[in-house]
Design an enzyme around this catalytic site. Structure first.
Site: not given
Length: 493
Positions: A126, A53
């Site tokens: 997510n 990320h």
């Protein structure tokens, strides 16, 4: 009013651009503190990049409650219709580095921090309701397969498909990734999910299992593979630019917050493990329940201070919300705070974007990144005779009844845990339109054509077996696209 130029210590100085030297053309002087301060700070401007990320965007906003869910939870964030709670969301790419394109085929992170009066609640999910693995022990292996080859230092389709083919539990998420959902049109046009199963606890101390969903009000919009590739050559920062400029224009993106709930009794007898991160719960059996509306309406004044330094951890739940036996969640409870302590320092929760705006009382002191008063003159041990800080038993969770007292290393693919194909097949046949099914097949074929080396056909055939088990038509189409003899998979064994 004109402002004086100063050092970080607040000392005004005059020469910001010219170094002190011996004469016009002589060597520089060691005493030029401003030169050293500027260069020393410059070389430390980058904190360690997130291992996953790494590239992201973020904004502040609010959650407004529209429906009563007090039957399920006593969490104060939900305790009144019309109640508004400030939040921060960071969107991100999972596998890409900080300089990667924001239209890459990759899941997107959807991390939320709610600043509640009972502390900060982090819901770290997510844009997919599932994931590639169902045991946290496999996470480093999975991420390594998606990063760079240790020899070539290049992204490797061979590594990625080798991992996928050796881990059939990944198939459901691979199907999502290879569909056009793998290349969303920025962050405003995608759903968000807590992904894991969590728990809700009500005022009667009753526990219910829960999944969190965030449905975009902007409508789902994705790039095709060709459109994503074209945008990559035009604007590597498409998603960041789209989110930032939309909020600056006053077009505040919104998501409907919903939950699915399952009782403990239902979980005991459900058709599959309800804590398996590679599977979804049926919306027919467990329909979505409306909760509220999330809106993003404020861009951070400084990207690094807020977005880059924002830190999320699934360990951060508040009273009325709890964990579950989800194995990946259990691993993240440990690993996420540990990652933030490495990246930002042990006091990362003192950084303004991470700081709880309400009362914080504890005995943690010292270390890197102390930005407050470090507890002032208060005692740094417990119990003590000087302060009145006491644990509150009202925040105790109900006991969790375990179904086993045997400690063992359990096979994640044991009988009852090894159906990796039913839901991917349903996703392909029932969720996707004809057009999107064709797109998924084309994306898979294109990606798998990148597999190289002496193990090429072994990896391809192993992955094709998974596709065939999910759906015969899917396997046939992918095999033909790869020019593989389909009779190898249709002959009786």
């Amino acid at each position: 009013m004109e402002k004086k130029l100063t050092t970080a210590a607040g000392i005004p100085y005059a020469h910001h651009e010219d170094s002190q030297s011996v004469g016009q053309r002589g060597p520089l002087l060691l005493q030029d503190f401003i030169l050293h301060e500027k260069l020393a700070h410059f070389t430390r401007e980058r904190i360690p990049e997130r291992v996953v990320h790494a590239k992201g965007s973020g904004a502040y906003g609010s959650l407004t409650i529209t429906n009563d869910i007090s039957a399920y939870t006593r969490a104060k964030v939900f305790n009144a219709i019309g109640k508004t709670t400030k939040l921060f969301i960071r969107f991100s790419l999972v596998a890409g580095e900080k300089g990667s394109s924001e239209t890459e085929r990759d899941p997107r992170g959807f991390a939320m921090k709610f600043y509640t009066e009972d502390g900060n609640w982090d819901l770290v999910g997510n844009n997919t309701p599932i994931f590639f693995i169902k045991d946290g022990k496999k996470f480093p292996d999975f991420i390594h397969s998606e990063k760079r080859d240790p020899y070539t230092n290049l992204k490797s389709p061979t590594m990625a498909w080798d991992f996928f083919s050796l881990n059939p539990e990944s198939l459901h998420q691979v199907m999502f990734l290879m569909s056009d959902r793998g290349t969303p049109y920025g962050y405003r046009h995608m759903h968000g999910f807590g992904s894991h199963t969590f728990s809700l606890i009500n005022a009667k101390n009753e526990r219910t299992w829960v999944k969190f969903h965030f449905k975009t009000q902007q409508g789902i919009k994705n790039f095709t593979d060709a459109e994503a590739a074209l945008e990559k050559s035009v604007d590597l920062d498409f998603a960041q630019r789209d989110l930032l400029t939309a909020i600056d224009r006053g077009e505040f993106p919104k998501w409907d917050m919903k939950i699915q709930v399952m009782t403990e009794a239902q979980a005991e007898t459900y058709a599959f493990n309800p804590f398996d991160l590679t599977k979804t719960w049926s919306h027919k059996e467990f329909p979505l329940i409306d909760v509220g509306v999330v809106e993003l309406n404020e861009n951070p004044k400084n990207y690094h201070a807020a977005v880059e330094q924002s830190a999320f951890a699934p360990a951060h739940v508040v009273d009325g919300i709890g964990y579950s036996p989800d194995r990946v969640l259990q691993a993240r409870i440990l690993s996420y705070p540990d990652a933030q302590r490495y990246r930002l320092g042990v006091n990362y929760e003192d950084i303004p974007v991470n700081r709880c705006p309400y009362m914080v009382n504890n005995y943690q002191r010292d270390g890197l990144m102390v930005t407050g008063d470090n507890g002032g003159s208060e005692p740094n041990y417990f119990p003590n005779s000087f302060d009145n800080i006491q644990p509150d038993p009202a925040y105790t969770e109900p006991a969790l009844q375990l179904n086993s007292n045997v400690v063992d290393t359990f096979d994640r693919n044991a009988p009852g845990e090894n159906d990796h194909y039913t839901q991917p097949g349903i996703f392909f046949r029932e969720t996707l339109s004809d057009e999107l099914r064709l797109s998924l097949v084309a994306n898979v074929v294109k990606a798998m054509k990148g597999i190289e080396g002496p193990k090429k056909m072994e990896i391809i055939n192993r992955q094709l077996c998974h596709f065939f088990r999910a759906d015969i038509g899917l396997g046939m189409q992918v095999a033909r696209g790869l020019e593989v003899d389909v009779s190898l998979f249709t002959q009786p064994h």
